[in-house]
Design a protein around this motif. Structure first.
Motif, PDB file in Angstrom:
ATOM      1  N   ARG A  11     -40.632 -32.977  30.547  1.00 57.76           N
ATOM      2  CA  ARG A  11     -39.655 -34.018  30.229  1.00 57.76           C
ATOM      3  C   ARG A  11     -39.751 -34.439  28.761  1.00 57.76           C
ATOM      4  O   ARG A  11     -38.727 -34.654  28.107  1.00 57.76           O
ATOM      5  CB  ARG A  11     -39.882 -35.239  31.124  1.00 57.76           C
ATOM      6  N   ARG A  12     -40.978 -34.564  28.282  1.00 61.86           N
ATOM      7  CA  ARG A  12     -41.154 -34.958  26.877  1.00 61.86           C
ATOM      8  C   ARG A  12     -40.595 -33.902  25.933  1.00 61.86           C
ATOM      9  O   ARG A  12     -39.975 -34.217  24.925  1.00 61.86           O
ATOM     10  CB  ARG A  12     -42.639 -35.190  26.597  1.00 61.86           C
ATOM     11  N   GLN A  13     -40.840 -32.630  26.280  1.00 62.03           N
ATOM     12  CA  GLN A  13     -40.311 -31.549  25.450  1.00 62.03           C
ATOM     13  C   GLN A  13     -38.788 -31.553  25.449  1.00 62.03           C
ATOM     14  O   GLN A  13     -38.142 -31.354  24.421  1.00 62.03           O
ATOM     15  CB  GLN A  13     -40.843 -30.208  25.942  1.00 62.03           C
ATOM     16  N   ALA A  14     -38.194 -31.794  26.645  1.00 58.85           N
ATOM     17  CA  ALA A  14     -36.732 -31.845  26.739  1.00 58.85           C
ATOM     18  C   ALA A  14     -36.173 -33.009  25.937  1.00 58.85           C
ATOM     19  O   ALA A  14     -35.150 -32.889  25.254  1.00 58.85           O
ATOM     20  CB  ALA A  14     -36.315 -31.972  28.203  1.00 58.85           C
ATOM     21  N   GLN A  15     -36.872 -34.161  25.976  1.00 65.04           N
ATOM     22  CA  GLN A  15     -36.401 -35.321  25.226  1.00 65.04           C
ATOM     23  C   GLN A  15     -36.523 -35.097  23.720  1.00 65.04           C
ATOM     24  O   GLN A  15     -35.661 -35.509  22.951  1.00 65.04           O
ATOM     25  CB  GLN A  15     -37.189 -36.568  25.633  1.00 65.04           C
ATOM     26  N   ARG A  16     -37.601 -34.423  23.312  1.00 70.78           N
ATOM     27  CA  ARG A  16     -37.749 -34.095  21.886  1.00 70.78           C
ATOM     28  C   ARG A  16     -36.630 -33.164  21.438  1.00 70.78           C
ATOM     29  O   ARG A  16     -36.086 -33.298  20.332  1.00 70.78           O
ATOM     30  CB  ARG A  16     -39.123 -33.458  21.620  1.00 70.78           C
ATOM     31  N   ALA A  17     -36.283 -32.217  22.307  1.00 72.40           N
ATOM     32  CA  ALA A  17     -35.176 -31.305  21.980  1.00 72.40           C
ATOM     33  C   ALA A  17     -33.868 -32.072  21.862  1.00 72.40           C
ATOM     34  O   ALA A  17     -33.039 -31.802  20.983  1.00 72.40           O
ATOM     35  CB  ALA A  17     -35.061 -30.225  23.057  1.00 72.40           C
ATOM     36  N   ALA A  18     -33.677 -33.083  22.767  1.00 70.06           N
ATOM     37  CA  ALA A  18     -32.457 -33.886  22.729  1.00 70.06           C
ATOM     38  C   ALA A  18     -32.358 -34.694  21.445  1.00 70.06           C
ATOM     39  O   ALA A  18     -31.251 -34.972  20.958  1.00 70.06           O
ATOM     40  CB  ALA A  18     -32.412 -34.819  23.937  1.00 70.06           C
ATOM     41  N   ASN A  19     -33.502 -35.080  20.904  1.00 70.48           N
ATOM     42  CA  ASN A  19     -33.514 -35.875  19.673  1.00 70.48           C
ATOM     43  C   ASN A  19     -33.676 -35.014  18.422  1.00 70.48           C
ATOM     44  O   ASN A  19     -33.911 -35.536  17.340  1.00 70.48           O
ATOM     45  CB  ASN A  19     -34.660 -36.897  19.731  1.00 70.48           C
ATOM     46  N   SER A  20     -33.550 -33.720  18.578  1.00 71.73           N
ATOM     47  CA  SER A  20     -33.789 -32.808  17.464  1.00 71.73           C
ATOM     48  C   SER A  20     -32.631 -32.791  16.474  1.00 71.73           C
ATOM     49  O   SER A  20     -31.528 -33.253  16.753  1.00 71.73           O
ATOM     50  CB  SER A  20     -34.015 -31.385  18.000  1.00 71.73           C
ATOM     51  N   THR A  21     -32.924 -32.215  15.315  1.00 73.25           N
ATOM     52  CA  THR A  21     -31.899 -32.067  14.278  1.00 73.25           C
ATOM     53  C   THR A  21     -30.764 -31.174  14.756  1.00 73.25           C
ATOM     54  O   THR A  21     -29.600 -31.394  14.407  1.00 73.25           O
ATOM     55  CB  THR A  21     -32.529 -31.462  13.009  1.00 73.25           C
ATOM     56  N   ALA A  22     -31.100 -30.176  15.583  1.00 73.32           N
ATOM     57  CA  ALA A  22     -30.083 -29.251  16.082  1.00 73.32           C
ATOM     58  C   ALA A  22     -29.044 -29.980  16.927  1.00 73.32           C
ATOM     59  O   ALA A  22     -27.832 -29.780  16.765  1.00 73.32           O
ATOM     60  CB  ALA A  22     -30.735 -28.136  16.888  1.00 73.32           C
ATOM     61  N   VAL A  23     -29.488 -30.843  17.844  1.00 72.48           N
ATOM     62  CA  VAL A  23     -28.555 -31.585  18.697  1.00 72.48           C
ATOM     63  C   VAL A  23     -27.756 -32.578  17.864  1.00 72.48           C
ATOM     64  O   VAL A  23     -26.556 -32.767  18.065  1.00 72.48           O
ATOM     65  CB  VAL A  23     -29.313 -32.302  19.836  1.00 72.48           C
ATOM     66  N   SER A  24     -28.427 -33.206  16.890  1.00 72.52           N
ATOM     67  CA  SER A  24     -27.730 -34.127  15.994  1.00 72.52           C
ATOM     68  C   SER A  24     -26.627 -33.402  15.221  1.00 72.52           C
ATOM     69  O   SER A  24     -25.497 -33.885  15.111  1.00 72.52           O
ATOM     70  CB  SER A  24     -28.726 -34.758  15.012  1.00 72.52           C
ATOM     71  N   GLY A  25     -26.952 -32.207  14.716  1.00 68.08           N
ATOM     72  CA  GLY A  25     -25.967 -31.413  13.988  1.00 68.08           C
ATOM     73  C   GLY A  25     -24.818 -30.985  14.884  1.00 68.08           C
ATOM     74  O   GLY A  25     -23.654 -30.971  14.462  1.00 68.08           O
ATOM     75  N   ALA A  26     -25.137 -30.655  16.145  1.00 68.65           N
ATOM     76  CA  ALA A  26     -24.103 -30.261  17.099  1.00 68.65           C
ATOM     77  C   ALA A  26     -23.135 -31.412  17.356  1.00 68.65           C
ATOM     78  O   ALA A  26     -21.919 -31.217  17.436  1.00 68.65           O
ATOM     79  CB  ALA A  26     -24.743 -29.806  18.408  1.00 68.65           C
ATOM     80  N   ALA A  27     -23.699 -32.623  17.488  1.00 70.62           N
ATOM     81  CA  ALA A  27     -22.853 -33.800  17.717  1.00 70.62           C
ATOM     82  C   ALA A  27     -21.921 -34.034  16.533  1.00 70.62           C
ATOM     83  O   ALA A  27     -20.723 -34.291  16.716  1.00 70.62           O
ATOM     84  CB  ALA A  27     -23.725 -35.031  17.949  1.00 70.62           C
ATOM     85  N   ARG A  28     -22.461 -33.921  15.330  1.00 70.30           N
ATOM     86  CA  ARG A  28     -21.640 -34.174  14.130  1.00 70.30           C
ATOM     87  C   ARG A  28     -20.554 -33.105  13.979  1.00 70.30           C
ATOM     88  O   ARG A  28     -19.420 -33.410  13.592  1.00 70.30           O
ATOM     89  CB  ARG A  28     -22.536 -34.254  12.902  1.00 70.30           C
ATOM     90  N   ALA A  29     -20.876 -31.880  14.309  1.00 72.39           N
ATOM     91  CA  ALA A  29     -19.865 -30.821  14.290  1.00 72.39           C
ATOM     92  C   ALA A  29     -18.776 -31.114  15.313  1.00 72.39           C
ATOM     93  O   ALA A  29     -17.585 -30.872  15.067  1.00 72.39           O
ATOM     94  CB  ALA A  29     -20.514 -29.469  14.583  1.00 72.39           C
ATOM     95  N   GLY A  30     -19.175 -31.660  16.461  1.00 71.72           N
ATOM     96  CA  GLY A  30     -18.205 -32.017  17.488  1.00 71.72           C
ATOM     97  C   GLY A  30     -17.244 -33.093  17.026  1.00 71.72           C
ATOM     98  O   GLY A  30     -16.041 -33.042  17.318  1.00 71.72           O
TER      99      GLY A  30
END
Length: 280
Positions: A11-30
């Motif tokens: 769960r911690r690893q999944a949450q870290r992935a959710a807060n990652s730069t990659a997900v942030s970049g994906a949101a901004r691209a969206g």
């Protein structure tokens, strides 16, 4: 114990992935992709306001078709679709782990994020399908789709109630969007302190004007669905294109649609501001 520890680590690893730069970049691209679609719908609506529309659709399908006709249109559609997948992924992480902010983990917030994930997933699928060659997928008329679905549901037992309730939900969502926009609730999601004074003023205007126009269109579309239910006539239901065209039938004529068109364009620009300053 070992299994529990492994689950916690997962769960911690999944949450870290959710807060990652990659997900942030994906949101901004969206947000950039959403801005493109609303800007194009605004442009198409403005054309329709002062002409017969030339067969153009002022909805997502029309925006997709408009992009496809441009040089490198297929490439642009692939980029747009992938960016919208990014938006869906970000909303999925919000549903799973909560949004940014003190009340982001509320069940209601996470449920709304899940709904938005499904919506953007569908939009991304329609864009990517069109880019892959399924021309009838992404650019279908929202009006025909609304009427076909309404006709099917009206034939069900209790179908009138279902259509009426769906219309009331859409109309209510429109009112809710408008009220929250006018109250500037969106401010809490933006990094206001990072904006220059002029940028802050511009973003506030775009957010209020664009969001209010968007909410008004939702409310009117919901009203048409309620009318379809009350009169048991699927043709009374309207997609975005026919809903926008209905504004030209008011006393203000094409000028009201022109105002809504500018509001949609403003919301597109506001989406781009979110790409820069949204808390993700």
């Amino acid at each position: 114990m070992a299994t529990g520890s492994a689950t916690t680590r997962g769960r911690r690893q999944a949450q870290r992935a959710a807060n990652s730069t990659a997900v942030s970049g994906a949101a901004r691209a969206g947000f950039v992709a959403r801005g493109v679609i609303y800007l194009l719908i605004g442009v198409l609506s403005l054309r329709i306001a002062f002409s017969d529309g030339g067969g153009e659709q002022a909805d997502r399908g029309g925006a997709i078709a408009e992009i496809a006709e441009k040089p490198f249109g297929a490439v642009l559609l692939w980029l747009l679709g992938i960016a919208l997948v990014g938006m869906a992924v970000w909303r999925l992480t919000e549903a799973a782990f909560g949004q940014a902010g003190p009340d982001g983990k509320k069940a209601s917030k996470r449920a709304m994020a899940a709904g938005r994930c499904v919506f953007y997933g569908f939009v991304a699928y329609s864009v990517l399908s069109y880019a892959a060659g399924e021309k009838g997928s992404g650019s279908g008329s929202s009006d025909k789709e609304s009427q076909d679905i309404t006709a099917k549901v009206l034939d069900w037992p209790g179908g009138q109630w279902l259509v009426g309730i769906a219309g009331a939900v859409v109309a209510g969502a429109g009112v809710w969007i408008t009220v929250r926009t006018v109250m500037r609730k969106f401010k809490k999601h933006l990094k206001m302190s990072e904006m220059a004074p002029k940028a802050r003023t511009a973003v506030m205007f775009l957010g209020v004007f664009g969001g209010a126009c968007r909410g008004a269109v939702f409310a009117v579309a919901g009203g048409f669905a309620i009318a379809a239910a009350l009169k048991h006539k699927p043709g009374k239901a309207k997609g975005m294109d026919d809903t926008l065209r209905a504004f030209t039938d008011t006393a203000a004529g094409p000028w009201l649609l022109a105002l809504i068109a500018l509001g949609f364009a403003a919301f597109g620009l506001f989406s781009w501001a979110n790409a820069r300053w949204r808390k993700v």
